[in-house]
Design a protein around this motif. Structure first.
Motif, PDB file in Angstrom:
ATOM      1  N   TYR A  37      39.978  96.087  16.162  1.00  0.00           N
ATOM      2  CA  TYR A  37      40.483  97.241  15.405  1.00  0.00           C
ATOM      3  C   TYR A  37      41.254  96.791  14.161  1.00  0.00           C
ATOM      4  O   TYR A  37      41.051  97.304  13.076  1.00  0.00           O
ATOM      5  N   PHE A  38      42.173  95.829  14.345  1.00  0.00           N
ATOM      6  CA  PHE A  38      42.910  95.254  13.213  1.00  0.00           C
ATOM      7  C   PHE A  38      42.302  93.894  12.915  1.00  0.00           C
ATOM      8  O   PHE A  38      42.583  92.919  13.594  1.00  0.00           O
ATOM      9  N   VAL A  71      45.688 101.432   8.079  1.00  0.00           N
ATOM     10  CA  VAL A  71      45.745 100.398   9.119  1.00  0.00           C
ATOM     11  C   VAL A  71      47.131  99.775   9.236  1.00  0.00           C
ATOM     12  O   VAL A  71      47.615  99.540  10.329  1.00  0.00           O
ATOM     13  N   LYS A  72      47.802  99.536   8.102  1.00  0.00           N
ATOM     14  CA  LYS A  72      49.131  98.910   8.156  1.00  0.00           C
ATOM     15  C   LYS A  72      50.136  99.842   8.839  1.00  0.00           C
ATOM     16  O   LYS A  72      50.910  99.412   9.692  1.00  0.00           O
ATOM     17  N   GLN A  74      49.489 102.171  10.974  1.00  0.00           N
ATOM     18  CA  GLN A  74      49.160 102.258  12.401  1.00  0.00           C
ATOM     19  C   GLN A  74      49.631 101.018  13.153  1.00  0.00           C
ATOM     20  O   GLN A  74      50.131 101.118  14.271  1.00  0.00           O
TER      21      GLN A  74
END
Length: 129
Positions: A37-38, A71-72, A74
């Motif tokens: 995911y990341f 993303v960051k 999250q």
């Protein structure tokens, strides 16, 4: 079997619901492995930090539902959520997590755009003539 604990983490527009239970150290975010995911290493580290702080990388299973933001945001919301969930499991973790600065919500978010301006603070170009 001990019941799973639930906590919420927030950052910018991102909100994460964290479910933590005793287990083998599996971390899933939106039903994917967190490394999938990341993809960026520093975001993966953000998620791991609370578990490494309490030396519980292989003791807990973490399931995260992340919505909103980027993303960051999250990743940082997940970090806060995991830290809060660890305290639910064992209140003795609190001093360790607090010392590492993992219990403070980062409340910075985007400033709103003002009317008569191009952005939040940037004005339109001024023409004297």
């Amino acid at each position: 079997m001990e019941k799973q604990k639930i906590a919420v983490g927030r950052r910018k527009e991102a909100v994460t619901r964290v479910f933590i239970s005793r287990g083998s150290g599996k971390i899933t975010i939106n039903d994917k492995d967190y490394k999938e995911y990341f993809t960026l290493a520093y975001l993966q580290n953000q998620v791991e930090v609370p578990l490494k702080t309490v030396e519980g990388s292989d003791k807990f299973d973490v399931k995260v539902n992340a919505t909103g933001g980027g993303v960051k945001g999250q990743a940082e919301a997940a970090k806060l959520g995991i830290a809060r969930a660890l305290i639910e499991i064992d209140p003795e973790y609190r001093p360790l997590l607090k010392a590492a600065g993992l219990l403070t919500r980062n409340s910075k978010s985007v400033e709103r755009k003002k009317f008569g301006h191009k952005k939040a603070r940037r004005s339109f170009q001024f023409s004297k003539r």
